[in-house]
Scaffold this motif. Structure first.
Motif, short mmCIF file in Angstrom:
data_model
loop_
_atom_site.label_atom_id
_atom_site.label_comp_id
_atom_site.label_asym_id
_atom_site.label_seq_id
_atom_site.Cartn_x
_atom_site.Cartn_y
_atom_site.Cartn_z
N GLY A 1 142.27 45.92 74.18
CA GLY A 1 141.37 45.05 74.19
C GLY A 1 142.41 43.37 74.22
N ARG A 2 143.70 43.59 74.33
CA ARG A 2 144.43 42.27 74.65
C ARG A 2 144.30 41.71 76.05
NH1 ARG A 2 148.88 41.48 70.15
NH2 ARG A 2 148.85 39.67 71.41
N GLY A 3 145.10 40.54 76.19
CA GLY A 3 145.21 40.37 77.67
C GLY A 3 144.25 39.33 78.14
N TRP A 4 144.35 38.97 79.34
CA TRP A 4 143.59 37.76 79.84
C TRP A 4 143.12 38.13 81.16
CZ3 TRP A 4 148.65 37.92 79.91
CH2 TRP A 4 149.24 38.00 81.00
N VAL A 5 142.33 37.15 81.81
CA VAL A 5 141.72 37.44 83.20
C VAL A 5 141.98 36.10 83.90
CG1 VAL A 5 139.55 37.78 84.70
CG2 VAL A 5 139.93 39.14 82.46
N THR A 6 142.53 36.29 84.94
CA THR A 6 142.90 35.00 85.93
C THR A 6 141.58 35.15 86.82
OG1 THR A 6 145.09 35.36 85.70
CG2 THR A 6 144.31 33.87 87.49
N MET A 7 140.84 33.73 87.03
CA MET A 7 139.78 33.75 87.89
C MET A 7 140.12 32.47 88.80
SD MET A 7 136.74 34.47 85.19
CE MET A 7 135.67 35.28 86.46
N HIS A 8 139.15 32.48 89.75
CA HIS A 8 138.92 31.25 90.77
C HIS A 8 137.77 30.44 90.57
CE1 HIS A 8 142.40 32.97 93.84
NE2 HIS A 8 142.90 32.48 92.75
N ASP A 9 137.66 29.37 90.38
CA ASP A 9 136.47 28.60 90.59
C ASP A 9 135.87 28.76 91.97
OD1 ASP A 9 137.66 26.48 91.88
OD2 ASP A 9 137.54 25.03 90.18
N PRO A 10 134.60 28.15 92.40
CA PRO A 10 134.04 28.04 93.62
C PRO A 10 134.90 27.46 94.56
CG PRO A 10 132.37 27.68 92.23
CD PRO A 10 133.46 27.65 91.30
N GLU A 11 136.04 26.64 94.47
CA GLU A 11 136.92 25.94 95.35
C GLU A 11 138.33 26.72 95.30
OE1 GLU A 11 137.13 21.75 95.55
OE2 GLU A 11 135.08 21.38 95.98
N ASN B 1 140.38 27.09 92.90
CA ASN B 1 141.31 26.89 91.69
C ASN B 1 141.53 27.92 90.75
OD1 ASN B 1 141.97 23.83 92.55
ND2 ASN B 1 139.56 23.69 92.25
N GLU B 2 142.83 28.27 90.34
CA GLU B 2 142.92 29.32 89.30
C GLU B 2 142.62 28.82 87.85
OE1 GLU B 2 145.55 28.20 91.48
OE2 GLU B 2 145.40 29.80 92.83
N PHE B 3 142.19 29.52 86.97
CA PHE B 3 141.95 29.29 85.44
C PHE B 3 142.13 30.69 84.77
CE2 PHE B 3 137.84 29.73 87.03
CZ PHE B 3 137.09 30.48 86.00
N CYS B 4 142.34 30.80 83.47
CA CYS B 4 142.37 31.94 82.70
C CYS B 4 141.35 32.05 81.81
CB CYS B 4 143.78 32.37 82.20
SG CYS B 4 145.19 32.58 83.61
N VAL B 5 140.92 33.19 81.56
CA VAL B 5 140.10 33.59 80.23
C VAL B 5 140.78 34.42 79.34
CG1 VAL B 5 137.87 33.95 79.19
CG2 VAL B 5 138.10 32.99 81.58
N GLU B 6 141.12 34.11 78.13
CA GLU B 6 141.73 34.72 77.05
C GLU B 6 140.78 35.33 75.88
OE1 GLU B 6 144.61 32.10 75.39
OE2 GLU B 6 145.80 31.92 77.33
#
Length: 120
Positions: free
Chosen positions: A101-111, A113-118
């Motif tokens: 259950g640990r860790g994060w997800v790296t995502m891209h917005d519609p343009e 750009n990278e961001f993470c959800v922890e």
């Protein structure tokens, strides 16, 4: 305090459209008077959090961001938030969640750009 972080500024192709996406993500309003076609659009964060300012630039995003934002959901689990963001138009890029259950997800917005959800 010598300085206050006022905005995080992001180059963008369509400032209003990407700002609307981030307004949906955060629940923060667009800047007063910002309209489609504007070259600068603010997502106005509550004090003391810096706002997100999107500025039109002519060139397309070409490489990985050198800086990105890490987000932590407040009202949902990390996994619920990832699903919500995909529904808003984000794309899953790299999944760093672990079986415990640990860790994060790296995502891209519609343009793109990278961001993470922890997790919390």
């Amino acid at each position: 305090m010598p300085m206050i972080l006022r905005h995080v500024t992001v180059d963008s192709a369509e400032p209003y459209e990407i700002a609307r996406f981030w307004s949906e993500v955060t629940g923060w309003p667009l800047g007063e008077g910002d309209v489609p076609g504007d070259d600068e659009v603010l997502v106005d964060a509550p004090d003391p959090v810096p706002g997100l300012l999107f500025i039109r630039v002519p060139e397309a995003k070409a490489v990985k961001n050198r800086v990105h934002i890490d987000w932590q959901p407040d009202e949902r689990t990390r996994d619920e938030e990832v699903d919500r963001l995909i529904g808003l138009g984000a794309k899953l890029f790299e999944d760093h969640r672990t079986p415990e259950g640990r860790g994060w997800v790296t995502m891209h917005d519609p343009e793109g750009n990278e961001f993470c959800v922890e997790g919390r």
